[in-house]
Design a protein around this motif. Structure first.
Motif, PDB file in Angstrom:
ATOM      1  N   SER A   1       3.081  -1.417  -5.626  1.00  0.00           N
ATOM      2  CA  SER A   1       1.930  -1.760  -6.483  1.00  0.00           C
ATOM      3  C   SER A   1       1.812  -0.748  -7.621  1.00  0.00           C
TER       4      SER A   1
ATOM      5  N   ASP B   1      -8.200   1.764  -4.262  1.00  0.00           N
ATOM      6  CA  ASP B   1      -6.759   1.460  -4.372  1.00  0.00           C
ATOM      7  C   ASP B   1      -6.431   0.162  -3.631  1.00  0.00           C
TER       8      ASP B   1
ATOM      9  N   PHE C   1       0.861  -1.205   0.000  1.00  0.00           N
ATOM     10  CA  PHE C   1       0.000   0.000   0.000  1.00  0.00           C
ATOM     11  C   PHE C   1       0.880   1.233   0.000  1.00  0.00           C
ATOM     12  N   ARG C   2       1.304   1.789  -1.140  1.00  0.00           N
ATOM     13  CA  ARG C   2       0.930   1.451  -2.462  1.00  0.00           C
ATOM     14  C   ARG C   2       2.093   1.585  -3.444  1.00  0.00           C
TER      15      ARG C   2
ATOM     16  N   CYS D   1      -4.707  -3.155  -5.176  1.00  0.00           N
ATOM     17  CA  CYS D   1      -3.387  -3.634  -4.727  1.00  0.00           C
ATOM     18  C   CYS D   1      -3.430  -5.075  -4.210  1.00  0.00           C
TER      19      CYS D   1
ATOM     20  N   SER E   1      -0.846   6.234  -6.109  1.00  0.00           N
ATOM     21  CA  SER E   1      -2.002   5.411  -6.450  1.00  0.00           C
ATOM     22  C   SER E   1      -1.717   4.687  -7.762  1.00  0.00           C
TER      23      SER E   1
END
Lengths: 238, 238
Positions: B33, B212, B29-30, B216, B82
């Protein structure tokens, strides 16, 4: 709502530092198990010091001194951190000095907390019950191994979290506390089998310390809670 | 036998440092990802920098710059962390600069390792398969949250350990790797429910980033593996 947190290494303490918390110092193999055993057998006080040099100063002044590094008694010292070193009647009423690879460092970093107490499986129920009654922030501080995470300390932390939650301790849990609880629950209460591949267990196994390991994995051997008062650990008077 | 280890925080990296290891940087997070998503969508390169000041220098020189702190885009920057910021065709073939609260720091501390690659649930299988083929020391480095342990990163580390062991990767596991594996197994594959009380998830929930989070926690969205080459991340050519 009180916080219930776990720091997996003394090197992470600074990120969890909380002057309002009761810090439980944990070094299952073997420093905090040995300290609990010593108080159970009537030792008066133990002075934790961080370095072998400080320990040597005390020794030269005539104190009884325990010094452990890499799992063994440091040459020239009387005691190490085996619980079996602390069952002698000769220590009843005495004050000793102790330095260990990991445990004394954890005590050192947490000195400024509200209170510092010493936990191990040997006094698990006593610790959990005390924390329940106090109902304030708790930080379970794992001594680890030379800065690294270890399983046995977080397993004990998880056992405390588990017992507190079972008794409806309503707290704000850190991710580390949630994980420690899962780890303890994964053990299904069979600590011995669960830890069989842990690194420290293998390390101690090489030193033929199987008897110590079995001893340290007993729960509720004593009700004593060692607590830091100024420069020394003493038995908490309840 | 290769080592398979997990460091739960960039602040513990020094205790696991191993110049022979492939380091997998993890910030579910994040940041990691988002990085995996960006390469999946054709970004050419990403330059990770540790401070907002460095990021600003790049911005002033005309670069496209992403800067995230406390879960939000830093004022004055175009992008944050994000994954949805990195799906635009406008970024195809571009080189961007990125700084985030935790992820870029993890990249920074591990620069001297044999290889640094970027992992997230989005490229879980690709990462696991690559590590299996390489058959050398692995260090799974969790970015955590401002030095603290977090659940989602160790859950991903545990998923990798689980997949490697399932595929008979014969390795010497650190205690942290064993624990991460237990944590992953405790989730029973339902990452979303398992993480519902994690601290970071609650933090992102407050910022209305549920979309989000869901993104993820997808596995195997992409086969891309971002790898550090000198000062920048590029897609590994397999």
């Amino acid at each position: 709502m009180p916080k219930l947190e776990v720091a997996y290494s003394p090197d992470l303490y600074k990120f969890y530092e909380n002057k309002e918390a009761i810090v439980v110092v944990i070094d299952v193999f073997r420093a905090t198990s040995a300290i609990c055993t010593a108080f159970h057998h009537g030792i008066e006080a133990m002075i934790p010091v961080e370095s072998v040099e400080e320990a040597l100063d005390y020794k030269n002044k005539g104190h009884i001194v325990a010094a452990e590094r890499k799992g063994e008694v440091v040459e020239g010292f009387q005691l190490g951190n085996s619980p079996f070193h602390y069952m002698s009647e000769k220590l009843t009423g005495e004050t000793t000095v102790i330095t260990t690879t990991n445990g004394t460092r954890a005590i050192e970093v947490s000195r400024s907390a509200h209170q510092v107490i010493v936990g191990s499986f040997l006094n698990l129920a006593a610790i959990s019950n005390y924390l329940l009654i106090q109902n304030r922030d708790v930080l379970l501080l794992c001594a680890g191994w030379k800065g690294r995470y270890n399983m046995e300390d977080s397993l004990f932390a998880g056992a405390v979290v588990h017992q507190l939650l079972q008794n409806n301790f309503d707290a704000d849990l850190s991710d580390s506390a949630v994980t420690a609880k899962h780890l303890y629950q994964s053990s299904n209460g069979d600590l011995n089998s669960f830890l069989k591949d842990s690194s420290h267990r293998r390390r101690l196994g090489k030193l033929s310390l199987e008897k110590d390991i079995q001893f340290c994995l007993q729960t509720d051997y004593t009700n004593v809670i060692p607590v830091l008062k100024n420069d020394r650990l003493v038995a908490m008077s309840c």
